[in-house]
Design a protein around this motif. Structure first.
Motif, PDB file in Angstrom:
ATOM      1  N   ALA A  49      18.713 -46.604  73.334  1.00 55.21           N
ATOM      2  CA  ALA A  49      18.948 -46.539  74.774  1.00 55.21           C
ATOM      3  C   ALA A  49      20.012 -47.531  75.239  1.00 55.21           C
ATOM      4  CB  ALA A  49      17.637 -46.791  75.520  1.00 55.21           C
ATOM      5  N   ARG A  50      20.114 -48.705  74.595  1.00 55.88           N
ATOM      6  CA  ARG A  50      21.029 -49.730  75.092  1.00 55.88           C
ATOM      7  C   ARG A  50      22.273 -49.926  74.227  1.00 55.88           C
ATOM      8  NH1 ARG A  50      16.761 -54.246  75.311  1.00 55.88           N
ATOM      9  NH2 ARG A  50      15.908 -52.743  73.853  1.00 55.88           N
ATOM     10  N   ARG A  51      22.119 -49.725  72.926  1.00 53.94           N
ATOM     11  CA  ARG A  51      23.223 -50.087  72.030  1.00 53.94           C
ATOM     12  C   ARG A  51      24.064 -48.875  71.641  1.00 53.94           C
ATOM     13  NH1 ARG A  51      20.791 -52.839  67.111  1.00 53.94           N
ATOM     14  NH2 ARG A  51      19.226 -51.258  67.517  1.00 53.94           N
ATOM     15  N   GLU A  52      25.383 -49.119  71.573  1.00 50.47           N
ATOM     16  CA  GLU A  52      26.312 -48.090  71.109  1.00 50.47           C
ATOM     17  C   GLU A  52      27.175 -48.712  70.033  1.00 50.47           C
ATOM     18  OE1 GLU A  52      28.765 -46.428  74.092  1.00 50.47           O
ATOM     19  OE2 GLU A  52      27.454 -44.709  74.377  1.00 50.47           O
ATOM     20  N   VAL A  53      27.615 -47.900  69.072  1.00 48.01           N
ATOM     21  CA  VAL A  53      28.538 -48.417  68.070  1.00 48.01           C
ATOM     22  C   VAL A  53      29.844 -47.637  68.189  1.00 48.01           C
ATOM     23  CG1 VAL A  53      27.707 -46.922  66.208  1.00 48.01           C
ATOM     24  CG2 VAL A  53      28.833 -49.080  65.666  1.00 48.01           C
ATOM     25  N   LYS A  54      30.962 -48.378  68.143  1.00 52.43           N
ATOM     26  CA  LYS A  54      32.280 -47.760  68.212  1.00 52.43           C
ATOM     27  C   LYS A  54      32.692 -47.356  66.805  1.00 52.43           C
ATOM     28  CE  LYS A  54      35.018 -49.483  72.105  1.00 52.43           C
ATOM     29  NZ  LYS A  54      36.177 -50.320  72.451  1.00 52.43           N
ATOM     30  N   ALA A  55      32.697 -46.062  66.532  1.00 51.28           N
ATOM     31  CA  ALA A  55      33.054 -45.618  65.182  1.00 51.28           C
ATOM     32  C   ALA A  55      34.572 -45.495  65.044  1.00 51.28           C
ATOM     33  CB  ALA A  55      32.391 -44.288  64.874  1.00 51.28           C
ATOM     34  N   VAL A  56      35.206 -44.988  66.113  1.00 45.97           N
ATOM     35  CA  VAL A  56      36.648 -44.747  66.092  1.00 45.97           C
ATOM     36  C   VAL A  56      37.203 -45.196  67.428  1.00 45.97           C
ATOM     37  CG1 VAL A  56      38.428 -42.960  66.086  1.00 45.97           C
ATOM     38  CG2 VAL A  56      36.520 -42.790  64.488  1.00 45.97           C
ATOM     39  N   SER A  57      38.355 -45.869  67.392  1.00 48.57           N
ATOM     40  CA  SER A  57      38.922 -46.336  68.642  1.00 48.57           C
ATOM     41  C   SER A  57      40.429 -46.075  68.671  1.00 48.57           C
ATOM     42  CB  SER A  57      38.629 -47.831  68.800  1.00 48.57           C
ATOM     43  OG  SER A  57      39.416 -48.368  69.822  1.00 48.57           O
ATOM     44  N   ASP A  58      40.875 -45.377  69.713  1.00 49.47           N
ATOM     45  CA  ASP A  58      42.309 -45.260  70.000  1.00 49.47           C
ATOM     46  C   ASP A  58      43.127 -44.728  68.820  1.00 49.47           C
ATOM     47  OD1 ASP A  58      44.221 -45.454  71.948  1.00 49.47           O
ATOM     48  OD2 ASP A  58      44.939 -47.396  71.232  1.00 49.47           O
ATOM     49  N   VAL A  59      42.690 -43.614  68.265  1.00 48.67           N
ATOM     50  CA  VAL A  59      43.427 -43.028  67.144  1.00 48.67           C
ATOM     51  C   VAL A  59      44.337 -41.910  67.650  1.00 48.67           C
ATOM     52  CG1 VAL A  59      43.207 -41.594  65.080  1.00 48.67           C
ATOM     53  CG2 VAL A  59      41.815 -43.646  65.326  1.00 48.67           C
ATOM     54  N   SER A  60      45.639 -42.050  67.377  1.00 46.68           N
ATOM     55  CA  SER A  60      46.590 -40.978  67.689  1.00 46.68           C
ATOM     56  C   SER A  60      47.285 -40.567  66.406  1.00 46.68           C
ATOM     57  CB  SER A  60      47.650 -41.460  68.697  1.00 46.68           C
ATOM     58  OG  SER A  60      47.026 -41.827  69.907  1.00 46.68           O
ATOM     59  N   MET A  61      47.319 -39.272  66.149  1.00 42.57           N
ATOM     60  CA  MET A  61      48.026 -38.800  64.955  1.00 42.57           C
ATOM     61  C   MET A  61      48.349 -37.328  65.079  1.00 42.57           C
ATOM     62  SD  MET A  61      44.874 -38.768  62.245  1.00 42.57           S
ATOM     63  CE  MET A  61      45.137 -37.316  61.272  1.00 42.57           C
ATOM     64  N   ASN A  62      49.341 -36.904  64.277  1.00 40.31           N
ATOM     65  CA  ASN A  62      49.742 -35.508  64.212  1.00 40.31           C
ATOM     66  C   ASN A  62      49.728 -35.046  62.774  1.00 40.31           C
ATOM     67  OD1 ASN A  62      50.381 -34.769  66.869  1.00 40.31           O
ATOM     68  ND2 ASN A  62      52.263 -35.990  66.756  1.00 40.31           N
TER      69      ASN A  62
END
Lengths: 268, 277
Positions: B36-49
């Motif tokens: 309910a309170r905790r989140e984990v950032k698996a991927v952040s700010d990925v840009s690709m082609n």
């Protein structure tokens, strides 16, 4: 004690006897522990000198069955047919309920407690209720067997539908499979081995529950043979009915086990 | 070998002009809720082609979010932030139109079907009439001819992965997604499978995204290697691989190959062996 001479010696008598004997021989090979108990029982009766109303010896039970094959075969087949029909109906209903629960959480929330309640009620208590609904005849017996085989089928099919090979659910989603496709090509085939476990459990208890219902109703099959014999203090015949029921149960269970083995061999 | 082109029925051409890349990620982020309170950032700010017809490898240690990126492209996960498009549309659209092929570390073959039926499965799922010739051709392409009637449990790990790759290629997908397809294999078999996959790919030239933690595998197979680092997963490096195609396994013995492998290994573990802080 003389066995009754109701249905006796027909020319084909030797073959079913031999057939019965071969089944008995296989039974001995597998269940020698049971044989020891039977031997002890026979010895006990001989030594104590109890009469047949108190405790008939196992050999006269065998003799009773052998000399009344027609009666026991008819009642046994009646019970077997009822057990098979009831199991088929119960397993179909259980599987359909499990598929509905797989399909929608709403059905799952509705059906799971219902199935639990049904299985928690003793079969004997269900008999009068179902008999009032369906009538005092064979339909009630079939319904009892169906109710009892419903629960294992519902539970095992339900878990089987979710026991998918690793990665296969993702594969189906990426390949754009519809819910129907997931059911048809993934969940249902994956449930088959679990369904066979339910069939094995159902086969073991189907004859028993059929006899309980027949006993309570007193209308047909081995259960009513038992109940009538007991009422006239013919314990040898009552135990003969039990013996035939046991043999049918064990054969059904063994058949279900080998069917399950064949399926597992192909699935795993 | 020429493989007959069997395109799934597409209502309109989804692949646009050359301007639209096959796979495009724009500042994509993904958070997973633990409770309910905790989140984990698996991927952040990925840009690709990933351009049409390209083979791109995402390289990174386990837990760096590379599989999460592949799962989002495969429509199996939704991005929390940013936009993601495949063939100019959403991943879900691509999946529904049967345009993607996928193979995982788990072969995901159905144990109750033969190898032939397993490879032919995408036809059923796409409501297409099975073309036995095409299935046989692909089984042959991945080197499983003669094993059509075998069941998955009768095959070795490497053979199962070959079957999984044949299945992924069956519908001539516009995008092929490979998530550590050889991750569970021993080193020798893995190298052999890399050589095979390179050969197959050079014949098909399907737009491919490979997720791997093996530097050799990425350099040998890909046109471009994207290096990721974890917590949260982000791109730290992109390297173009210059080798000609089809690539001979001897490429792996060249100085240039080793130089690239060293460079990428260094990018993965920046402080290793240098003594630098």
């Amino acid at each position: 004690m003389e066995p009754e001479q109701g249905v006796t010696a027909e020319p084909i008598d030797a073959n079913p006897l031999r057939w019965l004997y071969s089944i008995f021989a296989r039974f001995v090979a597998r269940f020698w522990g049971v044989i020891i108990i039977l031997g002890a029982w026979q010895a006990w009766v001989l030594i104590s000198g109890y009469n047949a109303i108190v405790l008939p010896p196992p050999l006269s039970v065998l003799h009773q069955v052998a000399t009344n094959l027609g009666l026991f075969a008819f009642a046994g087949l009646q019970t077997l047919a009822v057990a098979i029909i009831g199991t088929v109906i119960g397993m179909l209903l259980g599987s359909v309920a499990a598929i509905l629960a797989w399909y929608s959480r709403l059905f799952s929330g509705l059906l799971t407690p219902l199935a639990l309640i049904f299985t928690a009620v003793p079969a004997v208590a269900l008999v009068p209720v179902i008999a009032r609904l369906l009538g005092y005849d064979i339909r009630t017996v079939i319904a009892i067997v169906a109710v009892i085989s419903f629960f294992p089928s519902f539970v095992f099919t339900g878990s089987g539908l979710r026991a998918l090979p690793p990665g296969s659910a993702d594969l189906f989603r990426v390949n754009g499979a519809s819910t129907w496709m997931q059911l048809r090509y993934l969940a249902l085939p994956a449930a088959v081995p679990h369904w066979m476990v339910a069939l094995r459990l159902g086969a073991a208890s189907a004859v028993l529950s059929a006899i309980i219902a027949e006993f309570a109703m007193g209308t047909s099959g081995l259960g009513s043979v038992f109940s009538e014999a007991r009422d006239s203090f013919d314990m040898t015949r009552a135990l003969g009915a039990s013996l035939v029921a046991t043999i049918i149960s064990v054969i059904g269970f063994l058949l279900a086990i080998s069917a399950e083995r064949i399926v597992r061999d192909r699935w795993d | 070998m020429s493989v007959a082109s069997i395109q799934p029925t597409a209502p309109e051409p989804i692949i646009g002009t050359a301007g639209i890349p096959a796979i495009n990620l724009d500042r994509v982020g993904k958070n997973f809720r633990l409770d309910a309170r905790r989140e984990v950032k698996a991927v952040s700010d990925v840009s690709m082609n990933v351009g049409k017809g390209a083979f791109v490898a995402i390289l990174g240690p386990s837990g760096c979010g590379k599989s999460t990126i592949l799962r989002m492209i495969a429509s199996l996960d939704e991005p929390t932030k940013g936009t993601l498009s495949v063939l100019g549309t959403t991943p879900a659209d691509c999946a529904a139109n049967h345009r993607m092929g996928i193979a995982f570390q788990d072969h995901a073959l159905l144990p109750w079907l033969t190898i032939f039926d397993n490879v032919a499965l995408p036809y059923r799922l796409a409501h297409l009439k099975a073309d036995p010739g095409r299935v046989a051709q692909l089984i042959d392409l991945v080197g499983l001819a003669g094993f059509e009637k075998a069941r998955p449990k009768q095959l070795s790990g490497g053979m199962r992965q070959r079957a999984a790759i044949a299945r992924a290629l069956l519908l001539n997908p516009d995008v092929l997604l490979l998530d550590e397809p050889f991750g569970a294999l021993d080193a020798v078999t893995r190298r052999q499978m890399n050589v095979e996959l390179q050969r197959i790919w050079s014949e098909q030239r399907t737009t491919t995204l490979l997720v791997t933690h093996s530097v050799d595998e990425a350099v040998f197979l890909a046109d471009r290697v994207i290096v990721m680092s974890g917590r949260p997963g982000h791109i730290i490096r992109e390297v173009a691989i210059p080798f000609e195609r089809p690539r001979h396994p001897d490429v792996m013995r060249t100085v240039e190959f080793h130089h690239l492998v060293n460079e990428l290994t260094e990018a993965l573990h920046p402080t290793e062996g240098t003594g630098a802080p």
